[in-house]
Design a protein around this motif. Structure first.
Motif, PDB file in Angstrom:
ATOM      1  N   GLY A   1      -2.478 -66.148  92.040  1.00 35.79           N
ATOM      2  CA  GLY A   1      -1.417 -66.572  90.778  1.00 35.79           C
ATOM      3  C   GLY A   1      -1.812 -67.683  90.339  1.00 35.79           C
ATOM      4  N   GLU A   2      -1.666 -67.951  88.888  1.00 37.05           N
ATOM      5  CA  GLU A   2      -1.983 -69.344  88.376  1.00 37.05           C
ATOM      6  C   GLU A   2      -1.398 -69.127  86.891  1.00 37.05           C
ATOM      7  N   THR A   3      -1.275 -70.588  86.412  1.00 41.04           N
ATOM      8  CA  THR A   3      -0.858 -70.602  84.986  1.00 41.04           C
ATOM      9  C   THR A   3      -1.962 -70.010  83.956  1.00 41.04           C
ATOM     10  N   ILE A   4      -1.254 -69.519  82.915  1.00 45.98           N
ATOM     11  CA  ILE A   4      -2.218 -68.956  82.008  1.00 45.98           C
ATOM     12  C   ILE A   4      -2.471 -69.782  80.661  1.00 45.98           C
ATOM     13  N   ASP A   5      -1.434 -71.069  81.001  1.00 47.25           N
ATOM     14  CA  ASP A   5      -1.488 -72.131  79.932  1.00 47.25           C
ATOM     15  C   ASP A   5      -1.443 -73.569  80.555  1.00 47.25           C
ATOM     16  N   ASP A   6      -0.479 -74.091  80.550  1.00 43.34           N
ATOM     17  CA  ASP A   6      -0.288 -75.420  81.016  1.00 43.34           C
ATOM     18  C   ASP A   6       0.268 -75.338  82.356  1.00 43.34           C
ATOM     19  N   ALA A   7      -0.163 -76.567  83.024  1.00 43.24           N
ATOM     20  CA  ALA A   7       0.273 -76.875  84.361  1.00 43.24           C
ATOM     21  C   ALA A   7       1.696 -77.436  84.452  1.00 43.24           C
ATOM     22  N   VAL A   8       2.386 -77.311  85.566  1.00 44.93           N
ATOM     23  CA  VAL A   8       3.920 -77.498  85.635  1.00 44.93           C
ATOM     24  C   VAL A   8       3.859 -78.981  85.730  1.00 44.93           C
ATOM     25  N   GLY A   9       2.874 -79.844  86.078  1.00 42.66           N
ATOM     26  CA  GLY A   9       3.259 -81.359  86.055  1.00 42.66           C
ATOM     27  C   GLY A   9       3.111 -81.690  84.455  1.00 42.66           C
ATOM     28  N   GLU A  10       2.179 -80.932  83.665  1.00 44.39           N
ATOM     29  CA  GLU A  10       2.219 -81.374  82.345  1.00 44.39           C
ATOM     30  C   GLU A  10       3.442 -80.899  81.536  1.00 44.39           C
ATOM     31  N   ALA A  11       4.150 -79.991  82.226  1.00 40.22           N
ATOM     32  CA  ALA A  11       5.530 -79.500  81.609  1.00 40.22           C
ATOM     33  C   ALA A  11       6.379 -80.586  81.785  1.00 40.22           C
ATOM     34  N   PHE A  12       6.606 -81.299  83.108  1.00 40.93           N
ATOM     35  CA  PHE A  12       7.315 -82.355  83.398  1.00 40.93           C
ATOM     36  C   PHE A  12       7.075 -83.529  82.408  1.00 40.93           C
ATOM     37  N   ASP A  13       5.753 -83.928  82.208  1.00 38.66           N
ATOM     38  CA  ASP A  13       5.436 -85.141  81.643  1.00 38.66           C
ATOM     39  C   ASP A  13       5.562 -84.738  80.297  1.00 38.66           C
ATOM     40  N   LYS A  14       5.309 -83.850  79.704  1.00 37.60           N
ATOM     41  CA  LYS A  14       5.574 -83.546  78.169  1.00 37.60           C
ATOM     42  C   LYS A  14       7.064 -83.522  77.685  1.00 37.60           C
ATOM     43  N   SER A  15       7.895 -82.931  78.693  1.00 45.23           N
ATOM     44  CA  SER A  15       9.326 -82.958  78.399  1.00 45.23           C
ATOM     45  C   SER A  15       9.821 -84.352  78.575  1.00 45.23           C
ATOM     46  N   ALA A  16       9.501 -85.159  79.466  1.00 47.58           N
ATOM     47  CA  ALA A  16       9.896 -86.562  79.386  1.00 47.58           C
ATOM     48  C   ALA A  16       9.566 -87.409  78.207  1.00 47.58           C
TER      49      ALA A  16
ATOM     50  N   LYS B   1       8.059 -75.640  77.220  1.00 52.08           N
ATOM     51  CA  LYS B   1       7.839 -76.873  76.464  1.00 52.08           C
ATOM     52  C   LYS B   1       8.325 -76.894  75.183  1.00 52.08           C
ATOM     53  N   THR B   2       8.003 -75.790  74.471  1.00 51.27           N
ATOM     54  CA  THR B   2       8.442 -75.829  73.145  1.00 51.27           C
ATOM     55  C   THR B   2       9.904 -75.621  72.990  1.00 51.27           C
TER      56      THR B   2
END
Length: 340
Positions: free
Chosen positions: A161-176, A219-220
């Motif tokens: 299993g893997e992400t089809i778009d963004d990574a979880v770390g990016e989700a944290f950083d972009k939300s921040a 993220k959106t």
């Protein structure tokens, strides 16, 4: 010193941390990491600046690793280095240095997959951190990757299993970033979340394929939620920072746990190891420990210093490859994309 002891000098330069480590067999003698603070000004890693900083850092970092390990370079058995995946310019610095040093010392050269190293970091000899039994499931979570890996042996791994778009770390950083927090924002969300209510605000759990992940929609939705809330109250973030962070973290952890539960059901394997930079997140660590009681899982959480990019994890892969006499040569090239 036993004549059978293996001494590995490991070099990691896949992104913005220059690191060198010395291992005696599976035990870490030194693990030196030079961080690059310059990227904070730009809100993310700038590849060209990263590669320049690696060029400046690599010699002093390697020197310091050898010094702290109290070992002469002529005692080394092999040089291990990160071949990929990562930023090409950064990888080239580490790859070129490792090849030159192995040729100069006339010792074997070992190429290492960065993602494989995150998983095998669990096999570094640390008495307080038990090593997983094969087979186990590895949840690899970082700024660039989100994967569930079925680990059958040291070098027999399958991404299920893997992400089809963004990574979880990016989700944290972009939300921040949306919340006005500086880069890197993931640790700041974690810190604020400890003081907040995780059920204060509800964000959607994405519906994607069986064991795959998606974080772009989340993220959106966070962006739109914050923008709409600020229209109604310009001080919304300031008043609710802890609750927003707690709710974001809760949602991300739930996404990860939902997929892990499904992976355990499909494979029948209930030994779970987390790895990668985001495995330093306290919400994920606490939720995984709770899963031991909730679901009867056996969980493995790495020592904090082996979560983010570091050379010790490259060294443990190098050690096991050395035992298998799995060497490479000076024709090895850095690979920005390098699958397990």
């Amino acid at each position: 010193m036993n004549n059978n002891d293996v001494f590995i000098l490991a070099i990691e330069s896949s992104c913005d941390d220059t690191s060198a480590a010395v291992l005696k067999n599976d035990k870490v003698l030194s693990n030196v990491v030079a961080n690059q603070k310059i990227h904070e000004e730009y809100g993310g890693v700038v590849p060209e600046l990263a590669s320049r900083a690696h060029q400046q850092n690599i010699v002093p970092v390697v020197h310091q690793a050898l010094h702290r390990a109290n070992i002469d370079k002529n005692k080394l058995s092999a040089i291990a280095f990160t071949r990929g995946p990562g930023l090409m310019g950064s990888l080239l610095v580490g790859t070129s240095f490792a090849k030159s040093l192995s040729m100069g010392l006339d010792i074997p050269l070992i190429d290492v997959n960065h993602m494989q190293a995150h998983i095998l970091a669990h096999f570094i000899d640390e008495p307080e951190f038990p090593k997983p039994e094969f087979p186990f499931l590895a949840l690899t979570i970082s700024g660039g990757h989100t994967q569930i890996v079925l680990v059958k042996d040291f070098f027999d791994m399958e991404v299920i299993g893997e992400t089809i778009d963004d990574a979880v770390g990016e989700a944290f950083d972009k939300s921040a970033k949306v919340l006005g927090l500086p880069y890197p924002g993931g640790p700041l969300i974690d810190r604020n979340a400890k003081e907040g209510n995780p059920k204060a605000f509800e964000f959607p759990i994405p519906k994607v394929g069986e064991l795959n992940f998606s974080f772009s929609g989340l993220k959106t939705s966070i962006l739109y939620f914050v923008e709409k809330s600020l229209e109604q109250d310009p001080e919304f973030i300031e008043k609710n920072m802890n609750d927003i962070c707690a709710s974001i973290q809760y949602t991300i952890v739930e996404i990860l746990m939902k997929k892990l539960r499904k992976a355990v059901k499909i494979t029948g394997i209930n030994r779970i190891a987390i790895c990668g930079g985001v495995s330093a997140n306290s919400g994920i660590r606490n939720r995984l420990k709770k899963a031991e009681g909730d679901y009867g899982w056996t969980t493995y959480i790495p020592k904090f210093e082996y979560t983010t990019d570091n050379a010790a994890m490259i060294g443990i892969v190098g050690y096991h490859k050395f035992l298998n006499k799995d060497f490479t040569d000076e024709t090895a090239t850095a690979q920005a994309r390098f699958s397990l």
